[in-house]
Design a protein around this motif. Sequence first.
Motif, PDB file in Angstrom:
ATOM      1  N   ARG A  95       0.818  -1.215   0.000  1.00 42.43           N
ATOM      2  CA  ARG A  95       0.000   0.000   0.000  1.00 42.43           C
ATOM      3  C   ARG A  95       0.852   1.266   0.000  1.00 42.43           C
ATOM      4  O   ARG A  95       0.364   2.354   0.332  1.00 42.43           O
ATOM      5  CB  ARG A  95      -0.939  -0.020   1.214  1.00 42.43           C
ATOM      6  CG  ARG A  95      -1.982  -1.129   1.113  1.00 42.43           C
ATOM      7  CD  ARG A  95      -2.751  -1.306   2.406  1.00 42.43           C
ATOM      8  NE  ARG A  95      -3.683  -0.217   2.671  1.00 42.43           N
ATOM      9  CZ  ARG A  95      -4.932  -0.151   2.204  1.00 42.43           C
ATOM     10  NH1 ARG A  95      -5.394  -1.126   1.426  1.00 42.43           N
ATOM     11  NH2 ARG A  95      -5.712   0.859   2.517  1.00 42.43           N
ATOM     12  N   GLU A  96       2.128   1.147  -0.376  1.00 44.21           N
ATOM     13  CA  GLU A  96       2.997   2.320  -0.440  1.00 44.21           C
ATOM     14  C   GLU A  96       2.573   3.224  -1.594  1.00 44.21           C
ATOM     15  O   GLU A  96       2.404   2.775  -2.723  1.00 44.21           O
ATOM     16  CB  GLU A  96       4.456   1.894  -0.649  1.00 44.21           C
ATOM     17  CG  GLU A  96       5.078   1.190   0.548  1.00 44.21           C
ATOM     18  CD  GLU A  96       6.514   0.788   0.272  1.00 44.21           C
ATOM     19  OE1 GLU A  96       7.032   1.139  -0.811  1.00 44.21           O
ATOM     20  OE2 GLU A  96       7.110   0.130   1.128  1.00 44.21           O
ATOM     21  N   VAL A  97       2.379   4.497  -1.298  1.00 47.15           N
ATOM     22  CA  VAL A  97       1.988   5.471  -2.323  1.00 47.15           C
ATOM     23  C   VAL A  97       2.733   6.778  -2.095  1.00 47.15           C
ATOM     24  O   VAL A  97       3.099   7.112  -0.969  1.00 47.15           O
ATOM     25  CB  VAL A  97       0.461   5.729  -2.290  1.00 47.15           C
ATOM     26  CG1 VAL A  97      -0.312   4.539  -2.836  1.00 47.15           C
ATOM     27  CG2 VAL A  97      -0.012   6.085  -0.890  1.00 47.15           C
ATOM     28  N   GLY A  98       2.955   7.498  -3.174  1.00 49.54           N
ATOM     29  CA  GLY A  98       3.643   8.783  -3.074  1.00 49.54           C
ATOM     30  C   GLY A  98       3.044   9.781  -4.044  1.00 49.54           C
ATOM     31  O   GLY A  98       2.682   9.430  -5.173  1.00 49.54           O
ATOM     32  N   CYS A  99       2.920  11.014  -3.605  1.00 54.64           N
ATOM     33  CA  CYS A  99       2.360  12.072  -4.444  1.00 54.64           C
ATOM     34  C   CYS A  99       3.415  12.592  -5.417  1.00 54.64           C
ATOM     35  O   CYS A  99       4.532  12.930  -5.026  1.00 54.64           O
ATOM     36  CB  CYS A  99       1.844  13.207  -3.558  1.00 54.64           C
ATOM     37  SG  CYS A  99       1.153  14.587  -4.494  1.00 54.64           S
ATOM     38  N   VAL A 100       3.044  12.665  -6.686  1.00 52.91           N
ATOM     39  CA  VAL A 100       3.923  13.208  -7.724  1.00 52.91           C
ATOM     40  C   VAL A 100       3.549  14.658  -8.031  1.00 52.91           C
ATOM     41  O   VAL A 100       4.409  15.534  -8.122  1.00 52.91           O
ATOM     42  CB  VAL A 100       3.838  12.352  -9.007  1.00 52.91           C
ATOM     43  CG1 VAL A 100       4.694  12.966 -10.122  1.00 52.91           C
ATOM     44  CG2 VAL A 100       4.259  10.914  -8.728  1.00 52.91           C
ATOM     45  N   ALA A 101       2.254  14.909  -8.203  1.00 54.99           N
ATOM     46  CA  ALA A 101       1.790  16.258  -8.528  1.00 54.99           C
ATOM     47  C   ALA A 101       0.310  16.377  -8.197  1.00 54.99           C
ATOM     48  O   ALA A 101      -0.418  15.386  -8.227  1.00 54.99           O
ATOM     49  CB  ALA A 101       2.022  16.568 -10.010  1.00 54.99           C
ATOM     50  N   VAL A 102      -0.104  17.585  -7.888  1.00 48.82           N
ATOM     51  CA  VAL A 102      -1.521  17.830  -7.608  1.00 48.82           C
ATOM     52  C   VAL A 102      -1.862  19.248  -8.043  1.00 48.82           C
ATOM     53  O   VAL A 102      -1.032  20.158  -7.949  1.00 48.82           O
ATOM     54  CB  VAL A 102      -1.850  17.613  -6.110  1.00 48.82           C
ATOM     55  CG1 VAL A 102      -1.081  18.589  -5.222  1.00 48.82           C
ATOM     56  CG2 VAL A 102      -3.344  17.718  -5.863  1.00 48.82           C
ATOM     57  N   GLY A 103      -3.067  19.414  -8.566  1.00 54.86           N
ATOM     58  CA  GLY A 103      -3.473  20.737  -9.020  1.00 54.86           C
ATOM     59  C   GLY A 103      -4.927  20.746  -9.440  1.00 54.86           C
ATOM     60  O   GLY A 103      -5.651  19.759  -9.266  1.00 54.86           O
ATOM     61  N   VAL A 104      -5.345  21.857 -10.021  1.00 56.70           N
ATOM     62  CA  VAL A 104      -6.736  22.026 -10.444  1.00 56.70           C
ATOM     63  C   VAL A 104      -6.763  22.752 -11.785  1.00 56.70           C
ATOM     64  O   VAL A 104      -6.055  23.749 -11.971  1.00 56.70           O
ATOM     65  CB  VAL A 104      -7.538  22.836  -9.409  1.00 56.70           C
ATOM     66  CG1 VAL A 104      -8.948  23.115  -9.925  1.00 56.70           C
ATOM     67  CG2 VAL A 104      -7.618  22.099  -8.083  1.00 56.70           C
ATOM     68  N   ALA A 105      -7.556  22.233 -12.720  1.00 49.39           N
ATOM     69  CA  ALA A 105      -7.800  22.929 -13.983  1.00 49.39           C
ATOM     70  C   ALA A 105      -9.056  23.767 -13.796  1.00 49.39           C
ATOM     71  O   ALA A 105     -10.108  23.246 -13.425  1.00 49.39           O
ATOM     72  CB  ALA A 105      -7.984  21.921 -15.113  1.00 49.39           C
TER      73      ALA A 105
END
Length: 199
Positions: free
Chosen positions: A24-34
Motif C-alpha cells: 500500500r505504499e503510495v507517493g504524491c507526484v503532482a496535484v493541481g486544479v484545472a
Amino acid sequence: MRVLGVDPGLTRCGLGVVDGGRGREVGCVAVGVARTPPEAELPERLRDVADEVERWLDEHRPEVVAVERVFSQHNVRTVMGTAQVSGVVALAAARRGLPVAFHTPSEVKAAISGSGRADKRQVTTMITKILGLAAPPKPADAADALALAVCHLWRAPMADRMAAAQARSAELARNHRAKLKAAQQAAQRSAPRTGGFPR
C-alpha cells in the motif's frame, strides 16, 4: 504504477498523480486544479479542461487514469457538466491508449477513510496523512483527485484478481458445456435405432 486521478468538474477539475509501490505504499507526484470561468461558453470550457488534462498526461505519463464516476444529483446542470468533463478526460486517455477506471465517490471514501459516508474534510485529512503531505491539498477537488488515484492503486489488484477468477470460471463453464454436449451427441450416435420393418 503511476495513476492520474481526475475529479471532473467544469469550474474546477481536480488533478492528482500518484505513484504506487509495494503493498500500500503510495507517493504524491503532482496535484493541481484545472479551472475554467463560469461565464465562458461550454465548448471553450471543455477545450480548456482538455488542454490541461493532455498537458498533465504528456508531462507525467501515467499508466492509467482514474475518474470519479458521475452519480445522480438534484442539480442536473452540474451533473451534465461533470459528465461532459469525464468524457473529455476519457477521450484524451483513449487517444494515448491508456486504460480509464471509474470509481464511485463511496468507493473512494471507503478506500481512503474506511467509511463510504466520510465527508470531504475527512477524505482530505486522510489523504494528507496517507501521502505524507506537508499541508492538505486545496481546494477539495485537488484532494479528491489524489484520493481517486490512491483508491485505484489499492483497489486495482483486488479487481484484477476478481476479473481473473471470473474469466477462469467462465472458461470452466464453457468447457463443461462443451463436454456435456459432446457426451450427449456420442450417446445419441451409439443408441440402438428402433422401429421400421425388417427387409
